[in-house]
Write a protein that holds these residues in place. Sequence first.
Motif, PDB file in Angstrom:
ATOM      1  N   UNK A 247       0.866  -1.175   0.000  1.00 36.84           N
ATOM      2  CA  UNK A 247       0.000   0.000   0.000  1.00 36.84           C
ATOM      3  C   UNK A 247       0.900   1.221   0.000  1.00 36.84           C
ATOM      4  N   UNK A 248       0.614   2.159  -0.895  1.00 37.14           N
ATOM      5  CA  UNK A 248       1.388   3.396  -0.949  1.00 37.14           C
ATOM      6  C   UNK A 248       0.447   4.571  -0.725  1.00 37.14           C
ATOM      7  N   UNK A 249       0.853   5.458   0.174  1.00 37.66           N
ATOM      8  CA  UNK A 249       0.017   6.591   0.551  1.00 37.66           C
ATOM      9  C   UNK A 249       0.852   7.863   0.618  1.00 37.66           C
ATOM     10  N   UNK A 250       0.157   8.964   0.722  1.00 43.56           N
ATOM     11  CA  UNK A 250       0.797  10.264   0.877  1.00 43.56           C
ATOM     12  C   UNK A 250      -0.258  11.342   0.766  1.00 43.56           C
ATOM     13  N   UNK A 251      -0.026  12.466   1.394  1.00 50.34           N
ATOM     14  CA  UNK A 251      -1.002  13.554   1.334  1.00 50.34           C
ATOM     15  C   UNK A 251      -1.079  14.096  -0.092  1.00 50.34           C
ATOM     16  N   UNK A 252      -2.207  14.682  -0.464  1.00 51.71           N
ATOM     17  CA  UNK A 252      -2.318  15.259  -1.809  1.00 51.71           C
ATOM     18  C   UNK A 252      -1.209  16.283  -2.073  1.00 51.71           C
ATOM     19  N   UNK A 253      -0.553  16.147  -3.225  1.00 56.09           N
ATOM     20  CA  UNK A 253       0.498  17.074  -3.615  1.00 56.09           C
ATOM     21  C   UNK A 253       1.901  16.635  -3.264  1.00 56.09           C
ATOM     22  N   UNK A 254       2.044  15.478  -2.633  1.00 53.93           N
ATOM     23  CA  UNK A 254       3.378  15.015  -2.239  1.00 53.93           C
ATOM     24  C   UNK A 254       4.154  14.437  -3.429  1.00 53.93           C
ATOM     25  N   UNK A 255       3.461  14.122  -4.510  1.00 50.76           N
ATOM     26  CA  UNK A 255       4.138  13.564  -5.681  1.00 50.76           C
ATOM     27  C   UNK A 255       4.193  12.055  -5.690  1.00 50.76           C
ATOM     28  N   UNK A 256       3.274  11.429  -5.006  1.00 49.43           N
ATOM     29  CA  UNK A 256       3.251   9.972  -4.878  1.00 49.43           C
ATOM     30  C   UNK A 256       3.156   9.279  -6.239  1.00 49.43           C
ATOM     31  N   UNK A 257       2.258   9.732  -7.089  1.00 52.27           N
ATOM     32  CA  UNK A 257       2.073   9.097  -8.390  1.00 52.27           C
ATOM     33  C   UNK A 257       3.336   9.185  -9.237  1.00 52.27           C
ATOM     34  N   UNK A 258       4.006  10.308  -9.187  1.00 51.09           N
ATOM     35  CA  UNK A 258       5.254  10.487  -9.936  1.00 51.09           C
ATOM     36  C   UNK A 258       6.319   9.509  -9.450  1.00 51.09           C
ATOM     37  N   UNK A 259       6.463   9.387  -8.136  1.00 55.46           N
ATOM     38  CA  UNK A 259       7.444   8.461  -7.558  1.00 55.46           C
ATOM     39  C   UNK A 259       7.103   7.025  -7.946  1.00 55.46           C
ATOM     40  N   UNK A 260       5.825   6.665  -7.841  1.00 52.10           N
ATOM     41  CA  UNK A 260       5.395   5.303  -8.186  1.00 52.10           C
ATOM     42  C   UNK A 260       5.712   4.990  -9.640  1.00 52.10           C
ATOM     43  N   UNK A 261       5.336   5.887 -10.544  1.00 52.44           N
ATOM     44  CA  UNK A 261       5.565   5.639 -11.972  1.00 52.44           C
ATOM     45  C   UNK A 261       7.043   5.444 -12.287  1.00 52.44           C
ATOM     46  N   UNK A 262       7.908   6.263 -11.698  1.00 53.34           N
ATOM     47  CA  UNK A 262       9.353   6.130 -11.927  1.00 53.34           C
ATOM     48  C   UNK A 262       9.896   4.827 -11.342  1.00 53.34           C
TER      49      UNK A 262
ATOM     50  N   UNK B  82       6.457  11.184   1.718  1.00 58.17           N
ATOM     51  CA  UNK B  82       6.386  12.458   2.432  1.00 58.17           C
ATOM     52  C   UNK B  82       7.405  13.434   1.849  1.00 58.17           C
ATOM     53  N   UNK B  83       7.268  14.683   2.225  1.00 57.80           N
ATOM     54  CA  UNK B  83       8.300  15.682   1.979  1.00 57.80           C
ATOM     55  C   UNK B  83       7.996  16.887   2.854  1.00 57.80           C
ATOM     56  N   UNK B  84       8.825  17.897   2.725  1.00 58.68           N
ATOM     57  CA  UNK B  84       8.668  19.125   3.499  1.00 58.68           C
ATOM     58  C   UNK B  84       7.308  19.761   3.214  1.00 58.68           C
ATOM     59  N   UNK B  85       6.647  20.216   4.256  1.00 56.08           N
ATOM     60  CA  UNK B  85       5.301  20.793   4.149  1.00 56.08           C
ATOM     61  C   UNK B  85       5.258  21.967   3.182  1.00 56.08           C
ATOM     62  N   UNK B  86       6.290  22.819   3.208  1.00 56.71           N
ATOM     63  CA  UNK B  86       6.334  23.972   2.309  1.00 56.71           C
ATOM     64  C   UNK B  86       6.432  23.538   0.849  1.00 56.71           C
TER      65      UNK B  86
END
Length: 190
Positions: free
Chosen positions: A7-22, A120-124
Amino acid sequence: MEGKKVIITGVPGVGKTTVVNEALKKLQEQGIEYKSINFGSFMFEVARNDKIVENRDQMRTLDRAVQKRLQQRAAQAIAQVPGNVLIDTHASVKTPKGYLAGLPEWVLRELMPDIIVLVETDDDQILMRRLSDDTRSRDKEGARSIAEHQQFNRSIAAAYAMMTGCTIRMITNADFLLERSSTELAEVLR
């Protein structure tokens, strides 16, 4: 050979889909295949096939008992998918009344993941990504609210691990470091 359920999760905007695809590209080059499933889309297909809804926007209006039944049926179907499966979903959903578990007990019982990955990543950085993404309509919130949501995801992931016995892995998707984060995810999935 039985595959992995991740299972892969992350808040909206973290770039999860990009990381998964790569990461999936890297694995494919090594001959390792994963079936990538978006839980929400899968649940919608179950509802549409049952003629409960005609479009995805109608999903939000369904009675809670109907949603629960759809979640469970989707999880049962995903659990039957052979081989390695990557399930893209939300650890939690932020609502006006508070956080809602993205993986309730009846879903986890069916899926029984081997690992939960939190991207995850930095909130900013997340805030800036959200502000610059014209393709999505996201709730307006500040970096402090994003930080709270990421912390809640960590907490609820720990509860999920207690229920299933799976492990948790956190991967940082920092700006300009996609190669590092996708390589790290590929290693986890290997």
